[in-house]
Design a protein around this motif. Structure first.
Motif, PDB file in Angstrom:
ATOM      1  N   ASP A 169       0.722  -1.682   0.126  1.00 42.13           N
ATOM      2  CA  ASP A 169       0.005  -0.054   0.086  1.00 42.13           C
ATOM      3  C   ASP A 169       1.328   1.215  -0.052  1.00 42.13           C
ATOM      4  OD1 ASP A 169      -2.746  -1.277   1.892  1.00 42.13           O
ATOM      5  OD2 ASP A 169      -2.292  -1.668  -0.371  1.00 42.13           O
ATOM      6  N   SER A 170       2.066   0.890   0.479  1.00 41.95           N
ATOM      7  CA  SER A 170       2.940   2.118   1.127  1.00 41.95           C
ATOM      8  C   SER A 170       3.158   2.670  -0.612  1.00 41.95           C
ATOM      9  CB  SER A 170       4.044   2.274   1.898  1.00 41.95           C
ATOM     10  OG  SER A 170       5.128   0.742   1.266  1.00 41.95           O
ATOM     11  N   VAL A 171       3.465   2.513  -1.658  1.00 43.62           N
ATOM     12  CA  VAL A 171       3.961   2.151  -3.154  1.00 43.62           C
ATOM     13  C   VAL A 171       2.941   2.072  -4.053  1.00 43.62           C
ATOM     14  CG1 VAL A 171       6.489   1.652  -2.546  1.00 43.62           C
ATOM     15  CG2 VAL A 171       4.991   0.106  -3.567  1.00 43.62           C
ATOM     16  N   LYS A 173       9.662   9.235  -2.013  1.00 40.75           N
ATOM     17  CA  LYS A 173       9.558  10.170  -0.688  1.00 40.75           C
ATOM     18  C   LYS A 173      10.569   9.359   0.634  1.00 40.75           C
ATOM     19  CE  LYS A 173       4.487   9.405  -1.069  1.00 40.75           C
ATOM     20  NZ  LYS A 173       3.292   9.206   0.335  1.00 40.75           N
ATOM     21  N   GLU A 214      10.627   7.980   2.790  1.00 43.83           N
ATOM     22  CA  GLU A 214      10.748   7.536   3.667  1.00 43.83           C
ATOM     23  C   GLU A 214      10.384   5.676   3.172  1.00 43.83           C
ATOM     24  OE1 GLU A 214       8.782   9.582   3.534  1.00 43.83           O
ATOM     25  OE2 GLU A 214       6.512   8.931   3.512  1.00 43.83           O
ATOM     26  N   ASP A 215      11.427   6.080   1.884  1.00 42.61           N
ATOM     27  CA  ASP A 215      11.851   5.622   0.859  1.00 42.61           C
ATOM     28  C   ASP A 215      13.095   4.412   1.189  1.00 42.61           C
ATOM     29  OD1 ASP A 215       9.264   6.925  -2.025  1.00 42.61           O
ATOM     30  OD2 ASP A 215       8.954   4.729  -0.485  1.00 42.61           O
TER      31      ASP A 215
END
Length: 119
Positions: free
Chosen positions: A61-63, A86, A88-89
């Protein structure tokens, strides 16, 4: 299967990178290949995977909407197009083969990793 990643680097937030994973040796025709990432002190997590038998994909989901996995069978190469990056990536990104979806422990073969840093 031997896997070699490339394409990592440093980029500013909002930028893009494309990772490549070249496979050689035995191939897995009806399993998945995938991209995973890991930061120090955390477990390796699945990012996106592709079913080599039909091309269907699954992603974290984060990507969603930012990363796209693809494969070029003629070149035995898998790609991860990463957009709108981002901080956080930031992680070490690994490609893997011979597993299923984003189940990290199901994968048999792993590359050495390529570092992605987003500032």
């Amino acid at each position: 299967v031997q896997l070699v990643e490339s394409g990592g680097g440093s980029v500013q937030a909002g930028g893009s990178l494309t990772l490549s994973c070249e496979a050689s040796g035995r191939t897995y025709d009806k399993w998945c290949m995938g991209w995973f990432r890991q930061t120090p002190g955390k477990e390796r997590e699945g990012v996106e995977a592709i079913y080599t038998g039909g091309g269907s994909t699954t992603y974290a989901d984060s990507v969603k909407g930012r990363f796209t996995i693809s494969q070029d069978n003629a070149k035995n190469t898998m790609y991860l197009q990463m957009n709108a990056l981002k901080p956080e990536d930031t992680a070490m990104y690994y490609c893997a083969a011979g597993g299923w979806a984003l189940a990290t422990r199901s994968y048999r073969d792993w590359g050495q990793g390529t570092q992605v840093t987003v500032s």
